[in-house]
Design an enzyme around this catalytic site. Structure first.
Site, PDB file in Angstrom:
ATOM      1  N   SER A   1      -5.316   5.573  -3.997  1.00 36.38           N
ATOM      2  CA  SER A   1      -5.232   7.016  -4.228  1.00 36.38           C
ATOM      3  C   SER A   1      -5.069   7.339  -5.708  1.00 36.38           C
ATOM      4  O   SER A   1      -4.208   6.782  -6.390  1.00 36.38           O
ATOM      5  CB  SER A   1      -4.058   7.617  -3.458  1.00 36.38           C
TER       6      SER A   1
ATOM      7  N   ASP B   1      -0.003   5.121   0.936  1.00 31.83           N
ATOM      8  CA  ASP B   1      -0.209   6.061   2.043  1.00 31.83           C
ATOM      9  C   ASP B   1      -0.198   5.313   3.378  1.00 31.83           C
ATOM     10  O   ASP B   1      -0.976   4.385   3.583  1.00 31.83           O
ATOM     11  CB  ASP B   1      -1.569   6.765   1.884  1.00 31.83           C
TER      12      ASP B   1
ATOM     13  N   ARG C   1     -11.744   8.502  -2.196  1.00 32.15           N
ATOM     14  CA  ARG C   1     -12.102   9.905  -1.958  1.00 32.15           C
ATOM     15  C   ARG C   1     -13.582  10.177  -1.679  1.00 32.15           C
ATOM     16  O   ARG C   1     -13.926  10.829  -0.696  1.00 32.15           O
ATOM     17  CB  ARG C   1     -11.631  10.764  -3.135  1.00 32.15           C
TER      18      ARG C   1
ATOM     19  N   ASP D   1       0.887  -1.154   0.000  1.00 35.19           N
ATOM     20  CA  ASP D   1       0.000   0.000   0.000  1.00 35.19           C
ATOM     21  C   ASP D   1       0.943   1.228   0.000  1.00 35.19           C
ATOM     22  O   ASP D   1       2.137   1.091   0.313  1.00 35.19           O
ATOM     23  CB  ASP D   1      -0.847  -0.052   1.274  1.00 35.19           C
TER      24      ASP D   1
ATOM     25  N   ASP E   1      -1.610  -0.372   6.085  1.00 35.96           N
ATOM     26  CA  ASP E   1      -1.784   0.330   7.375  1.00 35.96           C
ATOM     27  C   ASP E   1      -3.258   0.463   7.762  1.00 35.96           C
ATOM     28  O   ASP E   1      -3.551   0.947   8.852  1.00 35.96           O
ATOM     29  CB  ASP E   1      -1.153   1.725   7.321  1.00 35.96           C
TER      30      ASP E   1
ATOM     31  N   GLY F   1      -7.010   4.521   3.828  1.00 37.60           N
ATOM     32  CA  GLY F   1      -7.285   3.453   2.867  1.00 37.60           C
ATOM     33  C   GLY F   1      -8.653   3.534   2.221  1.00 37.60           C
ATOM     34  O   GLY F   1      -9.050   2.654   1.475  1.00 37.60           O
TER      35      GLY F   1
ATOM     36  N   ASN G   1      -3.854   9.938  -6.637  1.00 41.37           N
ATOM     37  CA  ASN G   1      -2.623  10.724  -6.680  1.00 41.37           C
ATOM     38  C   ASN G   1      -1.372   9.868  -6.470  1.00 41.37           C
ATOM     39  O   ASN G   1      -0.273  10.395  -6.300  1.00 41.37           O
ATOM     40  CB  ASN G   1      -2.665  11.812  -5.606  1.00 41.37           C
TER      41      ASN G   1
HETATM   42  P1  B16 Z   1      -7.099  10.342  -3.248  1.00 33.49           P
HETATM   43  P2  B16 Z   1      -3.705   4.209   0.117  1.00 33.49           P
HETATM   44  C1  B16 Z   1      -5.586   6.144   0.282  1.00 33.49           C
HETATM   45  O1  B16 Z   1      -4.357   5.674  -0.169  1.00 33.49           O
HETATM   46  C2  B16 Z   1      -5.483   6.940   1.568  1.00 33.49           C
HETATM   47  O2  B16 Z   1      -5.073   6.102   2.638  1.00 33.49           O
HETATM   48  C3  B16 Z   1      -6.832   7.524   1.904  1.00 33.49           C
HETATM   49  O3  B16 Z   1      -6.753   8.292   3.098  1.00 33.49           O
HETATM   50  C4  B16 Z   1      -7.329   8.403   0.751  1.00 33.49           C
HETATM   51  O4  B16 Z   1      -8.630   8.919   1.029  1.00 33.49           O
HETATM   52  C5  B16 Z   1      -7.366   7.556  -0.513  1.00 33.49           C
HETATM   53  O5  B16 Z   1      -6.071   7.024  -0.754  1.00 33.49           O
HETATM   54  C6  B16 Z   1      -7.839   8.324  -1.716  1.00 33.49           C
HETATM   55  O6  B16 Z   1      -6.876   9.275  -2.075  1.00 33.49           O
HETATM   56  O7  B16 Z   1      -8.108  11.338  -2.790  1.00 33.49           O
HETATM   57  O8  B16 Z   1      -5.703  10.909  -3.424  1.00 33.49           O
HETATM   58  O9  B16 Z   1      -7.542   9.572  -4.475  1.00 33.49           O
HETATM   59  O10 B16 Z   1      -3.586   4.071   1.601  1.00 33.49           O
HETATM   60  O11 B16 Z   1      -4.597   3.156  -0.538  1.00 33.49           O
HETATM   61  O12 B16 Z   1      -2.370   4.326  -0.577  1.00 33.49           O
HETATM   62 MG    MG Z   2      -2.790   3.183   3.447  1.00 37.23          MG
END
Ligand code: B16
Ligand code: MG
Length: 219
Positions: A118, A13, A51, A11, A172, A48, A120
């Protein structure tokens, strides 16, 4: 079935870097602008979570309803704030021990994958300068079901051409651990053992990832 480790799927974030603080600041700006109560505890629930689902959690405390169009607008706003923040990221933001682990995995011929929900993720990976270490990266732009659905982990394993039972998934978030277990993989949790109770093993940070032990282990 007896099998040896062939791939580690990470993962992003909260595992390879700590972007939770940036997500928090961006959501707080939105919540402040709307007069919605928001705190670190609510932010924990966003880990995790993709959005639009995150927005639903943040808006639980709102004292009025929002149309779908308004929700999309505020989700876009949050993303603009978040993008401004991650623009400042440098390779120093790679979690301690993560770069070293990625290098060792390459040296040992163990494949590596990225499973981030994410949108991003690519930007963050580029900012951290760790793109070269991944054999395959899946992110929200190509996945239909968010975690805890196993789709993202299974897609990565498929593209790495490795059977799920030969993969370790590192996460996480509780939803991510569930996704890994449903995919039939060995789950390593990063964080609180109580929150990540479904993981096969929980470590405090990636520094505690004992690769040699996992290589010798039959799982
Ligand atoms: P975005 P991961 C997740 O990433 C984040 O943990 C989570 O807090 C966030 O809302 C989600 O990505 C969406 O992100 O708005 O940038 O598309 O933990 O799967 O790497
Ligand atoms: Mg994560």
């Amino acid at each position: 079935m007896k099998s040896a480790l062939k791939a580690v799927i990470f993962d992003l974030d909260g595992v390879l870097t700590d972007t939770a603080g940036y997500h928090y600041l961006a959501w707080r700006k939105v919540a402040d602008e709307l007069g919605i109560y928001f705190d670190e505890r609510i932010n924990e629930r966003l880990k995790g979570v993709e959005r639009m689902r995150s927005l639903e959690i943040v808006f639980e405390r709102a004292d009025r309803g929002f149309t779908d169009q308004e929700k999309r607008l505020w989700a876009d706003k949050k993303n603009e704030y978040y993008k401004e923040l991650i623009e400042t990221m440098t390779p120093s933001k790679v979690a301690p021990g993560a770069r070293e682990l990625l290098i060792t995995l390459k040296e040992k011929g163990i494949k590596t994958g990225l499973a981030s929900v994410s949108k991003n993720a690519q930007t963050v990976i580029e900012k951290l300068q760790i793109k070269e270490f991944f054999d395959y990266m899946a992110d929200a732009t190509i996945i239909k079901q968010g975690k805890p659905d196993p789709e993202i982990f299974l897609t990565v394993a498929d593209n790495l051409q490795v059977a799920a039972e030969c993969c370790i998934g590192v996460e996480d978030a509780a939803a991510g651990i569930k996704a890994i277990k449903t995919a039939g993989m060995f789950a390593v949790g990063i964080g609180d053992p109580q929150v990540l109770s479904e993981a096969d093993e929980v470590i405090a940070s990636i520094v505690g990832f004992d690769l040699q032990k996992y290589i010798e282990m039959v799982f």
